[in-house]
Design a protein around this motif. Structure first.
Motif, short mmCIF file in Angstrom:
data_model
loop_
_atom_site.label_atom_id
_atom_site.label_comp_id
_atom_site.label_asym_id
_atom_site.label_seq_id
_atom_site.Cartn_x
_atom_site.Cartn_y
_atom_site.Cartn_z
N CYS A 193 -13.25 6.58 0.64
CA CYS A 193 -14.48 6.08 0.01
C CYS A 193 -14.05 5.04 -1.02
O CYS A 193 -13.93 5.32 -2.22
CB CYS A 193 -15.27 7.21 -0.63
N GLY A 194 -13.78 3.86 -0.51
CA GLY A 194 -13.37 2.72 -1.33
C GLY A 194 -13.87 1.46 -0.67
O GLY A 194 -14.31 1.48 0.48
N THR A 195 -13.77 0.34 -1.36
CA THR A 195 -14.32 -0.91 -0.84
C THR A 195 -13.41 -1.58 0.17
O THR A 195 -13.84 -2.44 0.93
CB THR A 195 -14.58 -1.90 -1.99
N GLY A 196 -12.12 -1.23 0.13
CA GLY A 196 -11.15 -1.91 0.98
C GLY A 196 -10.62 -3.19 0.35
O GLY A 196 -9.88 -3.94 0.98
N HIS A 197 -11.00 -3.42 -0.93
CA HIS A 197 -10.54 -4.60 -1.66
C HIS A 197 -10.05 -4.18 -3.04
O HIS A 197 -10.71 -3.41 -3.73
CB HIS A 197 -11.67 -5.64 -1.80
N ALA A 198 -8.91 -4.70 -3.42
CA ALA A 198 -8.35 -4.38 -4.73
C ALA A 198 -8.67 -5.49 -5.73
O ALA A 198 -8.67 -6.68 -5.38
CB ALA A 198 -6.83 -4.21 -4.62
N HIS A 199 -8.97 -5.10 -6.97
CA HIS A 199 -9.23 -6.06 -8.05
C HIS A 199 -8.34 -5.72 -9.23
O HIS A 199 -8.01 -4.56 -9.48
CB HIS A 199 -10.70 -6.02 -8.46
N THR A 200 -7.98 -6.74 -9.99
CA THR A 200 -7.11 -6.52 -11.15
C THR A 200 -7.91 -5.98 -12.33
O THR A 200 -9.13 -6.17 -12.42
CB THR A 200 -6.41 -7.82 -11.58
N GLY A 258 7.18 5.21 -13.83
CA GLY A 258 7.56 6.03 -12.69
C GLY A 258 6.46 6.97 -12.22
O GLY A 258 6.61 7.65 -11.20
N LYS A 259 5.33 7.02 -12.97
CA LYS A 259 4.23 7.93 -12.62
C LYS A 259 2.91 7.18 -12.47
O LYS A 259 1.85 7.80 -12.39
CB LYS A 259 4.06 9.00 -13.70
N TYR A 260 2.99 5.87 -12.43
CA TYR A 260 1.78 5.05 -12.50
C TYR A 260 1.57 4.29 -11.20
O TYR A 260 2.50 3.69 -10.65
CB TYR A 260 1.93 4.06 -13.66
N GLN A 261 0.33 4.31 -10.70
CA GLN A 261 -0.01 3.52 -9.52
C GLN A 261 -0.39 2.11 -9.97
O GLN A 261 -1.39 1.93 -10.66
CB GLN A 261 -1.19 4.15 -8.78
N SER A 262 0.40 1.14 -9.61
CA SER A 262 0.08 -0.25 -9.97
C SER A 262 -0.85 -0.89 -8.95
O SER A 262 -1.36 -1.99 -9.19
CB SER A 262 1.37 -1.07 -10.08
N TYR A 263 -1.06 -0.21 -7.83
CA TYR A 263 -1.87 -0.80 -6.77
C TYR A 263 -2.51 0.30 -5.93
O TYR A 263 -1.84 1.23 -5.50
CB TYR A 263 -0.99 -1.67 -5.87
N THR A 264 -3.82 0.20 -5.73
CA THR A 264 -4.50 1.05 -4.74
C THR A 264 -5.51 0.19 -3.99
O THR A 264 -6.14 -0.70 -4.58
CB THR A 264 -5.26 2.24 -5.37
N GLN A 265 -5.63 0.42 -2.71
CA GLN A 265 -6.63 -0.27 -1.91
C GLN A 265 -6.94 0.58 -0.68
O GLN A 265 -6.06 0.80 0.16
CB GLN A 265 -6.15 -1.65 -1.49
N ALA A 266 -8.16 1.05 -0.61
CA ALA A 266 -8.54 1.91 0.51
C ALA A 266 -8.41 1.16 1.82
O ALA A 266 -8.74 -0.02 1.92
CB ALA A 266 -9.98 2.38 0.33
N ASN A 315 3.31 4.38 0.98
CA ASN A 315 3.20 4.54 2.44
C ASN A 315 1.85 4.11 2.99
O ASN A 315 1.56 4.31 4.17
CB ASN A 315 3.48 6.00 2.82
N GLY A 316 1.03 3.54 2.11
CA GLY A 316 -0.27 3.08 2.54
C GLY A 316 -1.39 4.04 2.17
O GLY A 316 -1.15 5.11 1.60
N PHE A 317 -2.60 3.63 2.47
CA PHE A 317 -3.79 4.40 2.08
C PHE A 317 -4.66 4.70 3.29
O PHE A 317 -5.87 4.50 3.29
CB PHE A 317 -4.58 3.63 1.01
N ASP A 331 -8.70 -0.23 -6.31
CA ASP A 331 -9.89 -0.35 -5.49
C ASP A 331 -11.03 0.27 -6.29
O ASP A 331 -11.25 1.48 -6.27
CB ASP A 331 -9.70 0.37 -4.15
N PHE A 332 -11.72 -0.57 -7.06
CA PHE A 332 -12.82 -0.10 -7.90
C PHE A 332 -14.10 -0.05 -7.07
O PHE A 332 -14.48 -1.04 -6.44
CB PHE A 332 -13.02 -1.05 -9.09
N ILE A 333 -14.78 1.10 -7.09
CA ILE A 333 -16.01 1.25 -6.32
C ILE A 333 -17.13 1.74 -7.24
O ILE A 333 -16.97 2.69 -8.00
CB ILE A 333 -15.82 2.20 -5.11
N TYR A 334 -18.25 1.03 -7.19
CA TYR A 334 -19.40 1.35 -8.03
C TYR A 334 -20.02 2.65 -7.56
O TYR A 334 -20.13 2.90 -6.35
CB TYR A 334 -20.41 0.21 -7.94
#
Length: 324
Positions: free
Chosen positions: A242-249, A277-285, A126-128, A216-219
């Motif tokens: 609190c994320g970069t707004g960009h997703a990386h593989t 069924g329990k894994y997030q394949s994608y996140t992006q703030a 449903n989005g982030f 969305d990996f954030i240092y």
């Protein structure tokens, strides 16, 4: 005085280092050192005092901090193990404790910036965005974080002090050694290479190719910057991503680690049945609200951050040293 709960943990100790870099050492670190490895996170940092989490909680209830001059509370202390199934323990640790601390801060007009989590978005289908339409809890950890966010929402704009929740996405960087299996993929891949001269990632799953699952990996340095932005702007309250707004593989991270070592193999392993069924394949703030609040500190390029973190792992095993 500044209070940092979870101050011997991953993000908490980075906040303490950031405070030291600002010339502040009037810091009370609150934590639980049952996992004694965490002492390494603060031994090179300057703080005023240390207090066990349970002792702190009892002292808070007993009113022993009523006359202390507390400027701000960075509340990072929580049970962050998403595989913890004891709901009573999780709610006591992540909800009741946070609620008591919030009321202490509100009553005394103390700024409080607390750690929420991107896990509050569940599957992410449903989005982030920081709104109920996007939120769902898939485990009791996420439930405890979302439950407090909803509790805090009742107080935004109705108190005379700042209250900010930061929904951390996939944080990586120095001082996470104690997290074990919950440490970031950069840490895991670095140590995989040391052990086997190879990096392993999940094979294709769902609509995503081998290693192409994204986050969305954030240092962690950027997480500290976001915390300090809100500290510097006490007029702002609310829940913010609190994320970069960009997703990386994951492939991007793996290539960064392999580049650091200059050799090695990237191997793909079958996707575990237990995670299907329990894994997030994608996140992006969705960083719209964070940027609209005025944050302009930017985010470290992922390749630059991975290279810097690997260099710190080489030099000190992933810990800050004196003067680092």
């Amino acid at each position: 005085m500044i209070i940092v709960t979870g101050g011997a943990g991953f993000i908490g100790s980075n906040i303490v280092k950031g405070l030291n870099d600002r010339g502040r050492d009037d810091i009370l670190v609150v934590d639980n050192l049952t996992n004694m490895v965490k002492f390494k996170n603060i031994q090179g940092l300057k703080v005023m005092d240390y207090m066990d989490k349970m002792d702190f909680s009892e002292a808070l209830k007993a009113g022993k901090f009523v006359h202390e001059n507390v400027e701000v509370i960075f509340h990072e202390g929580a049970c962050s193990d998403t595989m913890e199934y004891n709901g009573k323990y999780m709610m006591q640790n992540n909800f009741e404790y946070t609620k008591n601390l919030m009321h202490f801060a509100v009553d005394r007009k103390i700024q409080m910036i607390y750690a929420s989590s991107a896990s509050t978005y569940g599957s992410g289908t449903n989005g982030f965005r920081e709104e109920p339409a996007c939120e769902e809890a898939l485990n009791v950890y996420a439930f405890s974080k979302l439950f407090f966010d909803n509790y805090a929402r009742r107080y935004f704009g109705k108190t005379n002090s700042q209250l900010v929740g930061l929904r951390y996405f996939n944080v990586y960087g120095p001082q996470e050694n104690h997290k074990g299996k919950m440490a970031s993929m950069v840490f895991q891949m670095y140590n995989q290479w040391l052990a086997e001269k190879k990096v392993k990632l999940f094979d294709a799953y769902g609509d995503y190719g081998a290693g192409e699952q994204t986050r969305d990996f954030i240092y962690v340095k950027d997480v500290v910057k976001v915390n300090f932005f809100f500290w510097d702007h006490p007029e702002i309250s609310g829940v913010f991503n609190c994320g970069t707004g960009h997703a990386h593989t994951f492939n991007t991270l793996a290539q960064g680690v392999l580049k650091h070592f200059g050799s090695g193999e990237l191997e793909y392993v079958p996707f575990p049945e237990v995670l299907k069924g329990k894994y997030q394949s994608y996140t992006q703030a969705d960083a719209k609200n964070l940027l609209a609040a005025g944050y302009d500190g930017g985010f470290t390029d992922v390749n630059e951050a991975v290279a810097e973190y690997c260099a710190i792992l080489d030099k000190s095993g992933g810990y800050y040293t004196h003067g680092a």
